[in-house]
Design a protein around this motif. Structure first.
Motif, PDB file in Angstrom:
ATOM      1  N   ILE A  29       0.842  -1.210   0.000  1.00  0.00           N
ATOM      2  CA  ILE A  29       0.000   0.000   0.000  1.00  0.00           C
ATOM      3  C   ILE A  29       0.873   1.255   0.000  1.00  0.00           C
ATOM      4  CG2 ILE A  29      -1.679   1.315   1.338  1.00  0.00           C
ATOM      5  CD1 ILE A  29      -2.807  -1.371   2.332  1.00  0.00           C
ATOM      6  N   ILE A  30       1.909   1.252   0.854  1.00  0.00           N
ATOM      7  CA  ILE A  30       2.811   2.411   0.917  1.00  0.00           C
ATOM      8  C   ILE A  30       3.511   2.616  -0.430  1.00  0.00           C
ATOM      9  CG2 ILE A  30       4.932   3.310   1.959  1.00  0.00           C
ATOM     10  CD1 ILE A  30       4.105   1.945   4.570  1.00  0.00           C
ATOM     11  N   PHE A  31       3.921   1.506  -1.047  1.00  0.00           N
ATOM     12  CA  PHE A  31       4.583   1.598  -2.356  1.00  0.00           C
ATOM     13  C   PHE A  31       3.661   2.227  -3.395  1.00  0.00           C
ATOM     14  CE2 PHE A  31       5.550  -0.142  -6.541  1.00  0.00           C
ATOM     15  CZ  PHE A  31       6.906   0.136  -6.659  1.00  0.00           C
ATOM     16  N   TRP A  32       2.441   1.727  -3.483  1.00  0.00           N
ATOM     17  CA  TRP A  32       1.497   2.212  -4.500  1.00  0.00           C
ATOM     18  C   TRP A  32       1.113   3.671  -4.250  1.00  0.00           C
ATOM     19  CZ3 TRP A  32      -3.665   3.836  -4.831  1.00  0.00           C
ATOM     20  CH2 TRP A  32      -4.194   3.858  -6.115  1.00  0.00           C
ATOM     21  N   VAL A  33       0.692   3.943  -3.000  1.00  0.00           N
ATOM     22  CA  VAL A  33       0.277   5.312  -2.660  1.00  0.00           C
ATOM     23  C   VAL A  33       1.465   6.273  -2.722  1.00  0.00           C
ATOM     24  CG1 VAL A  33      -0.682   6.797  -0.864  1.00  0.00           C
ATOM     25  CG2 VAL A  33      -1.659   4.524  -1.246  1.00  0.00           C
ATOM     26  N   GLY A  34       2.618   5.824  -2.205  1.00  0.00           N
ATOM     27  CA  GLY A  34       3.793   6.694  -2.158  1.00  0.00           C
ATOM     28  C   GLY A  34       4.274   7.112  -3.533  1.00  0.00           C
ATOM     29  N   PHE A  35       4.368   6.146  -4.461  1.00  0.00           N
ATOM     30  CA  PHE A  35       4.839   6.470  -5.799  1.00  0.00           C
ATOM     31  C   PHE A  35       3.832   7.327  -6.565  1.00  0.00           C
ATOM     32  CE2 PHE A  35       8.749   4.119  -7.174  1.00  0.00           C
ATOM     33  CZ  PHE A  35       9.187   3.826  -5.892  1.00  0.00           C
ATOM     34  N   LEU A  37       1.855   9.502  -5.116  1.00  0.00           N
ATOM     35  CA  LEU A  37       1.993  10.821  -4.491  1.00  0.00           C
ATOM     36  C   LEU A  37       3.247  11.529  -4.984  1.00  0.00           C
ATOM     37  CD1 LEU A  37       0.918  12.860  -2.452  1.00  0.00           C
ATOM     38  CD2 LEU A  37       2.203  11.663  -0.667  1.00  0.00           C
ATOM     39  N   VAL A  38       4.345  10.780  -5.120  1.00  0.00           N
ATOM     40  CA  VAL A  38       5.582  11.358  -5.640  1.00  0.00           C
ATOM     41  C   VAL A  38       5.378  11.886  -7.052  1.00  0.00           C
ATOM     42  CG1 VAL A  38       7.925  10.816  -6.426  1.00  0.00           C
ATOM     43  CG2 VAL A  38       7.145  10.032  -4.181  1.00  0.00           C
ATOM     44  N   GLN A  39       4.688  11.129  -7.883  1.00  0.00           N
ATOM     45  CA  GLN A  39       4.423  11.544  -9.254  1.00  0.00           C
ATOM     46  C   GLN A  39       3.628  12.847  -9.290  1.00  0.00           C
ATOM     47  OE1 GLN A  39       2.439   8.558 -11.571  1.00  0.00           O
ATOM     48  NE2 GLN A  39       2.489   9.746 -13.465  1.00  0.00           N
ATOM     49  N   LYS A  40       2.614  12.957  -8.422  1.00  0.00           N
ATOM     50  CA  LYS A  40       1.811  14.182  -8.366  1.00  0.00           C
ATOM     51  C   LYS A  40       2.648  15.369  -7.893  1.00  0.00           C
ATOM     52  CE  LYS A  40      -2.271  12.687  -9.621  1.00  0.00           C
ATOM     53  NZ  LYS A  40      -2.954  13.236 -10.832  1.00  0.00           N
ATOM     54  N   LEU A  41       3.485  15.129  -6.874  1.00  0.00           N
ATOM     55  CA  LEU A  41       4.325  16.213  -6.350  1.00  0.00           C
ATOM     56  C   LEU A  41       5.325  16.689  -7.400  1.00  0.00           C
ATOM     57  CD1 LEU A  41       5.054  14.904  -2.726  1.00  0.00           C
ATOM     58  CD2 LEU A  41       3.574  16.810  -3.400  1.00  0.00           C
ATOM     59  N   VAL A  42       5.903  15.768  -8.167  1.00  0.00           N
ATOM     60  CA  VAL A  42       6.848  16.146  -9.221  1.00  0.00           C
ATOM     61  C   VAL A  42       6.144  16.963 -10.300  1.00  0.00           C
ATOM     62  CG1 VAL A  42       8.308  15.258 -11.068  1.00  0.00           C
ATOM     63  CG2 VAL A  42       8.431  14.246  -8.804  1.00  0.00           C
ATOM     64  N   GLU A  43       4.915  16.580 -10.665  1.00  0.00           N
ATOM     65  CA  GLU A  43       4.161  17.340 -11.658  1.00  0.00           C
ATOM     66  C   GLU A  43       3.846  18.744 -11.152  1.00  0.00           C
ATOM     67  OE1 GLU A  43       0.730  15.059 -12.586  1.00  0.00           O
ATOM     68  OE2 GLU A  43       1.825  13.524 -13.725  1.00  0.00           O
ATOM     69  N   LEU A  44       3.476  18.849  -9.870  1.00  0.00           N
ATOM     70  CA  LEU A  44       3.216  20.170  -9.281  1.00  0.00           C
ATOM     71  C   LEU A  44       4.487  21.013  -9.251  1.00  0.00           C
ATOM     72  CD1 LEU A  44       0.864  19.219  -6.295  1.00  0.00           C
ATOM     73  CD2 LEU A  44       0.230  20.426  -8.402  1.00  0.00           C
ATOM     74  N   LEU A  45       5.619  20.362  -8.953  1.00  0.00           N
ATOM     75  CA  LEU A  45       6.897  21.082  -8.936  1.00  0.00           C
ATOM     76  C   LEU A  45       7.234  21.615 -10.323  1.00  0.00           C
ATOM     77  CD1 LEU A  45       9.520  21.920  -7.491  1.00  0.00           C
ATOM     78  CD2 LEU A  45      10.440  19.656  -8.058  1.00  0.00           C
ATOM     79  N   LYS A  46       7.040  20.799 -11.359  1.00  0.00           N
ATOM     80  CA  LYS A  46       7.318  21.243 -12.725  1.00  0.00           C
ATOM     81  C   LYS A  46       6.465  22.449 -13.092  1.00  0.00           C
ATOM     82  CE  LYS A  46       8.752  16.770 -14.668  1.00  0.00           C
ATOM     83  NZ  LYS A  46       8.385  15.705 -15.629  1.00  0.00           N
ATOM     84  N   LYS A  47       5.179  22.396 -12.764  1.00  0.00           N
ATOM     85  CA  LYS A  47       4.284  23.511 -13.085  1.00  0.00           C
ATOM     86  C   LYS A  47       4.677  24.764 -12.314  1.00  0.00           C
ATOM     87  CE  LYS A  47       0.302  20.608 -14.278  1.00  0.00           C
ATOM     88  NZ  LYS A  47      -1.089  20.223 -13.918  1.00  0.00           N
ATOM     89  N   PHE A  76      12.737   3.625   1.601  1.00  0.00           N
ATOM     90  CA  PHE A  76      13.288   3.548   2.960  1.00  0.00           C
ATOM     91  C   PHE A  76      12.178   3.239   3.969  1.00  0.00           C
ATOM     92  CE2 PHE A  76      13.989   5.837   6.979  1.00  0.00           C
ATOM     93  CZ  PHE A  76      15.101   5.161   7.442  1.00  0.00           C
ATOM     94  N   ILE A  77      11.029   3.882   3.817  1.00  0.00           N
ATOM     95  CA  ILE A  77       9.896   3.620   4.724  1.00  0.00           C
ATOM     96  C   ILE A  77       9.431   2.176   4.594  1.00  0.00           C
ATOM     97  CG2 ILE A  77       7.493   4.212   5.201  1.00  0.00           C
ATOM     98  CD1 ILE A  77       8.168   7.088   4.325  1.00  0.00           C
ATOM     99  N   ILE A  78       9.374   1.685   3.339  1.00  0.00           N
ATOM    100  CA  ILE A  78       8.956   0.299   3.107  1.00  0.00           C
ATOM    101  C   ILE A  78       9.920  -0.669   3.775  1.00  0.00           C
ATOM    102  CG2 ILE A  78       8.679  -1.457   1.322  1.00  0.00           C
ATOM    103  CD1 ILE A  78       7.623   0.754  -0.508  1.00  0.00           C
ATOM    104  N   ALA A  79      11.233  -0.415   3.616  1.00  0.00           N
ATOM    105  CA  ALA A  79      12.231  -1.291   4.234  1.00  0.00           C
ATOM    106  C   ALA A  79      12.109  -1.265   5.755  1.00  0.00           C
ATOM    107  CB  ALA A  79      13.631  -0.854   3.803  1.00  0.00           C
ATOM    108  N   THR A  80      11.803  -0.106   6.325  1.00  0.00           N
ATOM    109  CA  THR A  80      11.637   0.001   7.778  1.00  0.00           C
ATOM    110  C   THR A  80      10.410  -0.782   8.241  1.00  0.00           C
ATOM    111  OG1 THR A  80      12.653   2.206   7.725  1.00  0.00           O
ATOM    112  CG2 THR A  80      11.412   1.617   9.695  1.00  0.00           C
TER     113      THR A  80
END
Length: 274
Positions: A29-35, A37-47, A76-80
Motif C-alpha cells: 500500500i505504501i509503495f502504490w500510494v507513495g509512488f 503521491l511522488v508523481q503528483k508532487l513532481v508534476e506540481l513542482l514542474k508547473k 526507505f519507509i517500506i524497508a523500515t
C-alpha cells in the motif's frame, strides 16, 4: 514421520505469515500510494517552476532529482516497515558518496556553479559576454559548462566554475555596447577639425546608435602622433559589423580631407591612399 516436528514447522510458518503478512500488505500500500503521491508532487513542482520562469535547462533536472529523492524515501519507509536493518547499508552509501565526491571534486564544482548560473541568471542564451579574455555569444548553458560562440565562429566550452570565479561582462544586459576604436592624427593637425570629420563619418555608418552620442577625445600622445579614441555605441549583435565599417568610414574621411599620419617606418608625413 515425526508429526511433532511437522506441527512445530507449521506453527512457525503460521507465526511468520501472521507476523509478516500485514507488513507486506502495508508495504504494498505504501509503495502504490507513495509512488503515486511522488508523481503528483513532481508534476506540481514542474508547473510551479514553469510559472516562476525558472530555467528550462534546470527544471527537468530538479524535477527528476526531487522525484528520485522522494522515491528513495518511500523505499526507505517500506524497508523500515518490513523490519530491515539499514545501518550497514547507510555506512556503505556514506563511504561510496565520499569516494565519489573526492573523485569528482572538479565536476561537482562545475555542477554547483551551473546551478548558481541557472538560478541567478547573470546571463542567458543569446547574450554577448566576456569571461576573462574570452568573448562571444552564449549558445547553451549546461549543468557543467557553458558554450560560447566567438565572432570567429568557434565554440568555446567554458567550465561553469571558471565563470563563477571570474568577472563576467554582460554586453547584452543594457542593450548596447560601446566600441573602443583608436585612430591617430599628426600634431600639426587641428583636433576640432578632425573631431568634426570623425563625427560626420560616423553618421554614415549603419547601426551606430544616435543616443548615447559617440565619444571622441584625445587618448594619448606618442612620439609621432596624437592618439585619439572614438567610442560609438551599438547593439551587441552589430559589434563586428560596425567595427569594420567604422574603420572603413574613418579611413575614407581622412583621405577625403587630406588628414596625414606619421608612418611607423619614420617620422615623415605621408598621404593616406583610398
Amino acid at each position: 514421520m515425526d508429526w511433532n516436528k511437522i506441527d512445530e514447522y507449521l506453527q512457525l510458518a503460521t507465526d511468520k505469515v501472521v507476523f509478516y503478512l500485514p507488513r507486506i500488505l502495508l508495504a504494498i500500500i505504501i509503495f502504490w500510494v507513495g509512488f503515486k503521491l511522488v508523481q503528483k508532487l513532481v508534476e506540481l513542482l514542474k508547473k510551479g517552476l514553469e510559472k516562476t520562469g525558472f530555467s528550462e535547462t534546470l527544471r527537468p533536472f530538479l524535477a527528476s532529482t526531487v522525484g528520485a529523492v522522494l522515491k528513495g524515501a518511500v523505499l526507505f519507509i517500506i524497508a523500515t516497515v518490513l523490519g530491515a536493518d539499514l545501518t550497514g547499508l547507510f555506512a556503505i552509501l556514506a563511504a561510496a558518496a565520499f569516494a565519489i565526491g573526492m573523485a569528482l571534486q572538479g565536476s561537482l564544482g562545475n555542477f554547483a556553479s551551473g546551478i548558481l548560473i541557472l538560478t541567478l541568471k547573470p546571463f542567458k542564451v543569446g547574450d554577448w559576454i566576456q569571461v576573462d579574455d574570452k568573448f562571444g555569444r552564449v549558445t547553451e548553458i549546461g549543468i557543467f559548462s557553458t558554450d560560447v560562440l566567438t565572432p570567429g565562429n568557434k565554440i568555446l566550452i567554458i567550465p561553469n566554475s571558471m565563470i563563477t570565479e571570474s568577472v563576467v561582462t554582460n554586453f547584452t544586459e543594457k542593450g548596447m555596447i560601446r566600441l573602443e576604436l583608436e585612430v591617430t592624427m599628426p600634431y600639426e593637425e587641428s583636433f576640432p577639425k578632425v573631431e568634426r570629420i570623425l563625427c560626420t563619418a560616423l553618421k554614415d555608418v549603419e547601426h551606430i546608435l544616435d543616443e548615447p552620442k559617440p565619444e571622441i577625445g584625445i587618448l594619448n600622445f606618442d612620439s609621432h602622433n596624437v592618439q585619439l579614441t572614438v567610442r560609438p555605441y551599438v547593439k551587441p549583435d552589430n559589434f563586428w559589423e560596425v567595427t569594420f565599417n567604422a574603420h572603413k568610414a574613418i579611413k575614407n574621411a581622412f583621405h577625403s580631407h587630406n588628414i596625414k599620419v606619421a608612418y611607423s617606418e619614420g617620422v615623415e608625413i605621408g598621404k593616406i591612399g583610398e
